[in-house]
Design a protein around this motif. Structure first.
Motif, short mmCIF file in Angstrom:
data_model
loop_
_atom_site.label_atom_id
_atom_site.label_comp_id
_atom_site.label_asym_id
_atom_site.label_seq_id
_atom_site.Cartn_x
_atom_site.Cartn_y
_atom_site.Cartn_z
N GLY A 56 0.83 -1.19 0.00
CA GLY A 56 0.00 0.00 0.00
C GLY A 56 0.86 1.24 0.00
O GLY A 56 1.73 1.41 -0.86
N GLU A 58 2.89 1.93 2.61
CA GLU A 58 3.99 1.69 3.56
C GLU A 58 5.18 1.06 2.85
O GLU A 58 5.06 0.02 2.21
CB GLU A 58 3.52 0.78 4.69
CG GLU A 58 4.60 0.54 5.74
CD GLU A 58 4.09 -0.25 6.93
OE1 GLU A 58 4.89 -0.52 7.84
OE2 GLU A 58 2.89 -0.59 6.94
N LEU A 102 2.19 -7.81 8.02
CA LEU A 102 1.62 -6.46 8.05
C LEU A 102 0.15 -6.48 7.62
O LEU A 102 -0.68 -5.76 8.18
CB LEU A 102 2.43 -5.53 7.14
CG LEU A 102 3.86 -5.24 7.60
CD1 LEU A 102 4.62 -4.45 6.53
CD2 LEU A 102 3.85 -4.46 8.92
N MET A 103 -0.17 -7.30 6.62
CA MET A 103 -1.58 -7.45 6.22
C MET A 103 -2.41 -7.95 7.39
O MET A 103 -3.53 -7.46 7.65
CB MET A 103 -1.69 -8.44 5.07
CG MET A 103 -1.01 -8.04 3.78
SD MET A 103 -1.23 -9.38 2.57
CE MET A 103 0.04 -8.97 1.39
N GLN A 105 -1.78 -7.72 10.57
CA GLN A 105 -1.93 -6.69 11.60
C GLN A 105 -3.13 -5.80 11.30
O GLN A 105 -3.91 -5.46 12.20
CB GLN A 105 -0.65 -5.85 11.67
CG GLN A 105 0.54 -6.54 12.30
CD GLN A 105 1.79 -5.69 12.26
OE1 GLN A 105 1.76 -4.53 11.85
NE2 GLN A 105 2.90 -6.25 12.69
N ASP A 106 -3.29 -5.42 10.04
CA ASP A 106 -4.43 -4.60 9.65
C ASP A 106 -5.74 -5.34 9.88
O ASP A 106 -6.72 -4.76 10.38
CB ASP A 106 -4.32 -4.19 8.17
CG ASP A 106 -3.19 -3.22 7.91
OD1 ASP A 106 -2.73 -2.56 8.87
OD2 ASP A 106 -2.77 -3.09 6.74
N GLU A 107 -5.77 -6.61 9.52
CA GLU A 107 -6.99 -7.40 9.69
C GLU A 107 -7.34 -7.55 11.17
O GLU A 107 -8.50 -7.46 11.57
CB GLU A 107 -6.81 -8.79 9.07
CG GLU A 107 -6.65 -8.78 7.56
CD GLU A 107 -7.91 -8.31 6.85
OE1 GLU A 107 -9.02 -8.56 7.38
OE2 GLU A 107 -7.78 -7.71 5.77
N LYS A 109 -6.56 -5.47 13.57
CA LYS A 109 -7.01 -4.16 14.06
C LYS A 109 -8.48 -3.94 13.72
O LYS A 109 -9.26 -3.44 14.55
CB LYS A 109 -6.15 -3.06 13.45
CG LYS A 109 -6.45 -1.66 13.97
CD LYS A 109 -5.48 -0.65 13.38
CE LYS A 109 -5.76 0.75 13.94
NZ LYS A 109 -4.82 1.75 13.37
N GLU A 110 -8.87 -4.31 12.50
CA GLU A 110 -10.27 -4.15 12.10
C GLU A 110 -11.19 -5.00 12.95
O GLU A 110 -12.36 -4.65 13.16
CB GLU A 110 -10.43 -4.53 10.62
CG GLU A 110 -9.82 -3.52 9.66
CD GLU A 110 -10.08 -3.89 8.21
OE1 GLU A 110 -10.88 -4.83 7.97
OE2 GLU A 110 -9.50 -3.25 7.32
N ASP A 160 3.31 -9.98 17.35
CA ASP A 160 2.78 -10.30 16.03
C ASP A 160 2.32 -11.76 15.97
O ASP A 160 1.28 -12.08 15.39
CB ASP A 160 3.84 -10.04 14.96
CG ASP A 160 4.00 -8.56 14.64
OD1 ASP A 160 3.10 -7.78 15.00
OD2 ASP A 160 5.02 -8.20 14.03
N HIS A 326 -4.58 -6.95 -1.26
CA HIS A 326 -3.47 -6.04 -0.96
C HIS A 326 -2.53 -5.92 -2.16
O HIS A 326 -2.26 -6.90 -2.84
CB HIS A 326 -2.68 -6.52 0.26
CG HIS A 326 -3.40 -6.32 1.55
ND1 HIS A 326 -4.40 -7.17 1.98
CD2 HIS A 326 -3.26 -5.36 2.52
CE1 HIS A 326 -4.85 -6.75 3.15
NE2 HIS A 326 -4.18 -5.66 3.50
#
Length: 354
Positions: A56, A58, A102-103, A105-107, A109-110, A160, A326
């Motif tokens: 993305g 980053e 990293l993907m 981590q985003d999932e 968080k959501e 992680d 992604h």
């Protein structure tokens, strides 16, 4: 040193008894670290110098990938191979796994998944005790200094991994199996789940054929197998047990050794036999007959295994969609061989330091 094949040291029924979904969640963490696929797009010219990849908006630098490898080495002994070609593959896998992390981590968080600092502390302490049983925290800190890594990096890595384990449970933790499905699974696998003929074996391994022939002469002259094994065997894992290998099927042994061990009469010596570990002299102490798999005995273990398999299938389907959603741009040196792959069990070699 051993004549036992490393990859097949347990029977199917033994594997069943050790497998459940919580263990599988931990395995999936390893898989993510070792082999998750990511998509590669062609606009590589836009990456800044020194970048490994961009996810993305980053940008992840090559130094960031190196620091993560340092943290994995401190925790688990993961090391980049010395050979140039193998090291290149290792770095590609490391970058790929970091992108997927990293993907995820985003999932997480959501979904509102958060790992408490105390859970990270407790996990770190357990890992230190396992990895550095003699030196403890002092040895751990010294290892960090040698690697140029920090404790914060290690804590981030642990966080992680715990996050992925929690995410796995959230995504794939609700699968179920009914009795009819369980019985059908048993019918499909009952031949694999059966216990094969096994033999209780003792073994002595030495460096060369003349030494093995000397060992054989001593045993035929009446010396105790246990005493000769303790005095001469190079296999530290069995030497102090009188060379006892336990009860093993032929498939768990190197081919040449299995042929000798399973054609000799019960009670007889056999050898010398050359294997990867050296020259071997063995004795057959007992033969245990084959036994068919019994549903009643394996039901609960089989249920855990089938649930684990269904969970993994659901996780892989979900992960494939996450990866597809992604955009990742890799620098040439970090481009994975199979950018779109979803992790397989066989891809866990990186984190096991193989």
């Amino acid at each position: 040193m051993t004549v036992v094949k490393v990859e097949t040291t347990t029977s199917w029924s033994e594997r069943l008894r050790g497998m459940d979904r919580r263990v599988l969640a931990a395995v999936v963490v390893v898989l993510v670290l070792a082999g998750s696929g990511t998509w590669w797009f062609l606009q590589r010219d836009n990456l800044p110098e020194g970048a490994a990849f961009q996810l993305g908006d980053e940008v992840v630098m090559a130094d960031d990938v190196d620091r993560r490898i340092d943290a994995l080495e401190a925790l688990y002994g993961v090391q980049a191979p010395e050979k140039k070609s193998e090291k290149s593959d290792f770095l590609r896998d490391a970058a790929k796994s970091m992108a997927v992390q990293l993907m995820l981590q985003d999932e997480a968080k959501e979904r509102g998944i958060v790992i408490a600092a105390k859970e990270i502390d407790d996990t770190l302490q357990t890992l230190i005790e396992q990895r550095y049983p003699d030196g403890g925290r002092t040895a751990f800190v010294a290892a960090l200094g040698e690697l140029g890594a920090s404790e914060d990096q290690v804590r981030d890595e642990i966080g992680d991994q715990l996050l992925v384990s929690r995410l796995f449970d959230d995504v794939a933790g609700d699968v179920s199996i009914d009795e009819a499905e369980l019985e059908a699974a048993f019918e499909d696998r009952k031949d694999e789940l059966a216990t094969p003929v096994r033999r209780n074996l003792r073994n002595i391994v030495v460096a060369d054929r003349p030494s093995a022939e000397k060992v054989l002469r001593r045993l035929r002259a009446g010396e105790s197998f246990t005493a000769v094994a303790k005095a001469t065997s190079l296999d530290s894992s069995t030497r102090d047990k009188g060379g006892d290998l336990g009860a093993l099927p032929a498939d768990n042994l190197e081919d040449a050794y299995a042929k000798a061990a399973f054609t000799a009469p019960v009670g007889a010596l056999f050898g010398p036999v050359q294997t990867e570990s050296g020259w071997n002299v063995g004795r057959v102490d007992k033969e245990l007959p084959a036994a068919p798999a019994k549903f009643a005995e394996l039901r609960e273990a089989l249920r855990r295994t089938v649930l684990a398999e269904k969970s993994l299938k659901e996780w892989r389907t979900w992960l494939k969609d996450v990866i597809a959603d992604h955009d990742v741009t890799y620098a040439d040196a970090y481009l994975p061989d199979d950018p779109g792959a979803v992790p397989d069990i066989d891809q866990a070699d990186v984190t096991e330091g193989k």
